[in-house]
Design a protein around this motif. Structure first.
Motif, short mmCIF file in Angstrom:
data_model
loop_
_atom_site.label_atom_id
_atom_site.label_comp_id
_atom_site.label_asym_id
_atom_site.label_seq_id
_atom_site.Cartn_x
_atom_site.Cartn_y
_atom_site.Cartn_z
N LEU A 195 -7.97 77.02 101.76
CA LEU A 195 -7.61 75.62 101.56
C LEU A 195 -8.81 74.70 101.72
O LEU A 195 -8.98 73.75 100.95
N LEU A 196 -9.66 74.98 102.71
CA LEU A 196 -10.84 74.14 102.92
C LEU A 196 -11.80 74.23 101.75
O LEU A 196 -12.30 73.20 101.25
N LEU A 197 -12.08 75.45 101.28
CA LEU A 197 -13.00 75.61 100.16
C LEU A 197 -12.40 75.02 98.89
O LEU A 197 -13.11 74.33 98.13
N ALA A 198 -11.12 75.27 98.64
CA ALA A 198 -10.49 74.73 97.44
C ALA A 198 -10.47 73.21 97.47
O ALA A 198 -10.75 72.54 96.47
N VAL B 250 -13.79 64.18 101.35
CA VAL B 250 -12.44 63.68 101.07
C VAL B 250 -11.44 64.83 101.02
O VAL B 250 -10.30 64.71 101.49
N GLY B 251 -11.88 65.97 100.46
CA GLY B 251 -11.00 67.15 100.46
C GLY B 251 -10.60 67.55 101.86
O GLY B 251 -9.43 67.90 102.12
N GLY B 252 -11.54 67.48 102.80
CA GLY B 252 -11.22 67.78 104.20
C GLY B 252 -10.35 66.72 104.83
O GLY B 252 -9.46 67.03 105.65
N ARG C 265 -34.85 81.99 96.80
CA ARG C 265 -34.42 80.68 97.32
C ARG C 265 -33.26 80.13 96.50
O ARG C 265 -32.34 79.52 97.04
N GLN C 266 -33.31 80.34 95.19
CA GLN C 266 -32.23 79.86 94.34
C GLN C 266 -30.93 80.61 94.63
O GLN C 266 -29.85 80.01 94.65
N HIS C 267 -31.02 81.92 94.86
CA HIS C 267 -29.83 82.70 95.20
C HIS C 267 -29.20 82.17 96.49
O HIS C 267 -27.98 81.99 96.58
N ILE C 268 -30.04 81.95 97.49
CA ILE C 268 -29.53 81.45 98.77
C ILE C 268 -28.94 80.06 98.60
O ILE C 268 -27.88 79.74 99.15
N ALA C 269 -29.61 79.22 97.80
CA ALA C 269 -29.10 77.87 97.55
C ALA C 269 -27.74 77.92 96.87
O ALA C 269 -26.83 77.17 97.22
N ASP C 270 -27.60 78.82 95.90
CA ASP C 270 -26.35 78.91 95.16
C ASP C 270 -25.18 79.27 96.07
O ASP C 270 -24.13 78.62 96.04
N ILE C 271 -25.35 80.31 96.87
CA ILE C 271 -24.25 80.72 97.75
C ILE C 271 -24.00 79.68 98.83
O ILE C 271 -22.86 79.47 99.28
N SER C 272 -25.06 78.98 99.23
CA SER C 272 -24.90 77.95 100.27
C SER C 272 -24.11 76.76 99.74
O SER C 272 -23.12 76.33 100.33
N ILE C 273 -24.57 76.21 98.59
CA ILE C 273 -23.98 74.95 98.14
C ILE C 273 -22.63 75.12 97.47
O ILE C 273 -21.91 74.13 97.29
N TRP C 274 -22.27 76.35 97.13
CA TRP C 274 -20.96 76.56 96.51
C TRP C 274 -19.98 77.26 97.43
O TRP C 274 -18.83 77.48 97.05
N PHE C 275 -20.40 77.63 98.64
CA PHE C 275 -19.46 78.27 99.56
C PHE C 275 -19.57 77.69 100.96
O PHE C 275 -18.68 76.99 101.43
N PHE C 276 -20.69 77.94 101.66
CA PHE C 276 -20.78 77.55 103.06
C PHE C 276 -20.88 76.04 103.24
O PHE C 276 -20.22 75.48 104.13
N VAL C 277 -21.70 75.36 102.45
CA VAL C 277 -21.87 73.92 102.63
C VAL C 277 -20.59 73.14 102.30
O VAL C 277 -20.22 72.22 103.03
N PRO C 278 -19.86 73.46 101.21
CA PRO C 278 -18.59 72.76 100.99
C PRO C 278 -17.60 72.94 102.15
O PRO C 278 -16.88 72.00 102.50
N ILE C 279 -17.55 74.15 102.72
CA ILE C 279 -16.66 74.36 103.87
C ILE C 279 -17.11 73.48 105.03
O ILE C 279 -16.28 72.88 105.74
N TYR C 280 -18.43 73.38 105.24
CA TYR C 280 -18.93 72.51 106.31
C TYR C 280 -18.48 71.06 106.11
O TYR C 280 -17.96 70.42 107.03
N PHE C 281 -18.69 70.53 104.91
CA PHE C 281 -18.32 69.14 104.67
C PHE C 281 -16.81 68.94 104.73
O PHE C 281 -16.33 67.90 105.18
N ALA C 282 -16.05 69.93 104.27
CA ALA C 282 -14.60 69.84 104.40
C ALA C 282 -14.19 69.81 105.87
O ALA C 282 -13.27 69.06 106.26
N LEU C 283 -14.86 70.59 106.70
CA LEU C 283 -14.57 70.58 108.14
C LEU C 283 -14.96 69.24 108.77
O LEU C 283 -14.31 68.80 109.73
N VAL C 284 -16.02 68.61 108.25
CA VAL C 284 -16.35 67.25 108.72
C VAL C 284 -15.18 66.31 108.44
O VAL C 284 -14.74 65.55 109.30
N GLY C 285 -14.64 66.37 107.21
CA GLY C 285 -13.49 65.55 106.87
C GLY C 285 -12.27 65.92 107.70
O GLY C 285 -11.49 65.04 108.10
N LEU C 286 -12.10 67.23 107.97
CA LEU C 286 -10.97 67.69 108.77
C LEU C 286 -11.02 67.12 110.18
O LEU C 286 -9.97 66.89 110.81
#
Length: 441
Positions: free
Chosen positions: A15-18, A40-42, A285-306
């Motif tokens: 739910l957080l990632l979605a 806002v999603g969070g 670096r691009q691989h790490i950035a991709d997995i970060s900004i499309w998985f871990f970082v969105p969850i982080y910002f959603a948790l900020v909103g939560l």
């Protein structure tokens, strides 16, 4: 952990990632920073919206069993570490160019003056202080002075301004500012944790932090190269990704043992990795950035909103006063500094608006200061809302300027010896491929 608890935990992550990805997509379609949509999603999933509609469902989803909070907190911190790690890549890549005169002016007007006034004015917000008075003053100074590189970079990219000297000047100044301010935040958290009770203690904290930075930037690269030659030999691209993440965690763990702020350590690790110019590392670096900004970082910002409870934690007078006062200080000091650097008032105001973009770094500051017990939930909410509103304001202002005059930034160039701006040799609508490493946007 039982099977039902494990299922509930994974459902909360889904739910957080979605929510974050959907919110980010909507805001991106509206030509606004993704980070705001992710938060806002969070907020929608948190006590501010879902908690008002169905408190039982909100509690069942996100705090249904004792360990769930700790598990989500682990994702929160890992997302924050990866955000700052990848931010280090972007700082190195985008902060290299710019007019020395304008960058210096913005470091003074956008950093020194706002920080000093925020530090001195912290007494106006003492009702929101939880921790050490010095740590609180340092945090308030940072809160007024911070500028978001990821958000302002994304705005420039979307508007086709990334190749203009105006954009390079803003990003160059913001890079210097953020490195200094993250160092100050590391000191603030060390002070809060009781590592310095007097002037000598503060001196030790500063010395340890600076020693960590110097060793990281000047010794660690040589050690890494030696290990690669003598121990590991040649890397495949996949294995190099794993070792790069291992290096980040080594920096973070070492910093934790030394009582250096781990968020700052992750940023330094990113700066270190950016110093290696290998084409294989660029892909890693691009691989790490991709997995970060499309998985871990969105969850982080959603948790900020939560974590935002606007129904109970929002203090209207405190929030409005902080946003109004900090914006006035940052906007005026940056504008006047740009004017002294030799540009017209209209262009100087553009610099002021751009430098007032708080974005992701403002939210990270709020997260770290709140987690450290320096500020209360009301100031945490005020800092997050300030980051959201200033990012929106910058995007709207620059877009409006371009609508009124599509070529308005073609002369937003470097300040020459005459004090006037030189035209850019590149078209204002030229686009450049940005490494989305820090996409806190």
């Amino acid at each position: 952990m039982t099977d039902s608890e494990l299922a509930r935990f994974f459902l909360s992550l889904v739910l957080l990632l979605a929510g974050a990805l959907c919110g980010g997509h909507v805001f991106e379609r509206l030509k606004m920073p993704r980070v705001i949509g992710e938060i806002v999603g969070g907020i929608v999933l948190g006590p501010s919206v879902l908690g008002l509609v169905s408190p039982e469902a909100q509690k069942w989803l996100f705090s249904g069993f004792p360990a769930q909070g700790a598990l989500l907190s682990a994702f929160y911190w890992f997302g924050l570490v990866l955000l700052m790690f990848t931010a280090g890549f972007k700082m190195q890549a985008e902060g290299a160019e710019g007019s020395g005169r304008m960058v210096a002016a913005q470091v003074v007007g956008g950093l020194m003056i706002p920080f000093a006034l925020g530090y001195a004015g912290a007494s106006l917000f003492t009702q929101a202080r939880l921790g050490d008075p010095l740590a609180f003053q340092l945090v308030m100074g940072i809160a007024v002075a911070v500028t978001s590189i990821p958000v302002i970079s994304r705005i420039f990219l979307d508007l086709g301004l990334m190749n203009t000297p105006f954009a390079r000047n803003v990003i160059g100044a913001a890079t210097i500012q953020d490195v200094i301010l993250w160092t100050v935040l590391a000191i603030a958290t060390a002070v809060q944790h009781g590592d310095s009770a007097d002037a000598a203690g503060i001196g030790r904290v500063i010395a340890v932090t600076l020693a960590f930075v110097l060793v990281a930037l000047f010794v660690a690269p040589a050690v890494v190269r030696a290990l690669r030659r003598r121990v590991f030999g040649k890397f495949s691209e996949a294995s190099l990704t794993g070792y790069t993440l291992l290096l980040c965690l080594v920096f973070v763990a070492t910093a934790s043992l030394l009582n250096v702020n781990i968020v700052f350590a992750a940023l330094v690790a990113g700066l270190v990795m950016a110093r290696f110019s290998s084409r294989h590392l660029a892909a890693v670096r691009q691989h790490i950035a991709d997995i970060s900004i499309w998985f871990f970082v969105p969850i982080y910002f959603a948790l900020v909103g939560l974590r935002l409870d606007l129904a109970h934690q929002f203090d209207g007078s405190l929030t409005l006063f902080f946003i109004g006062a900090s914006t006035a200080v940052k906007l005026l000091s940056s504008t006047i500094a740009a004017r002294f650097a030799g540009v017209a008032w209209a262009r100087a105001f553009d610099y002021g608006v751009a430098m007032n973009t708080r974005g992701g770094p403002g939210i990270v500051l709020a997260s770290v200061a709140y987690a450290a017990g320096i500020i209360d939930e009301r100031m945490f909410t005020a800092l997050v809302l300030a980051s959201i509103l200033t990012s929106l304001a910058t995007g709207l202002w620059l877009r409006w300027r371009l609508v009124r005059s599509p070529n308005v930034f073609e002369l937003a160039g470097n300040v020459g010896s005459t004090g006037y701006e030189r035209p850019s040799r590149q078209p204002a609508n030229a686009r450049t491929t940005i490494n989305e490493a820090a996409a806190a946007d």
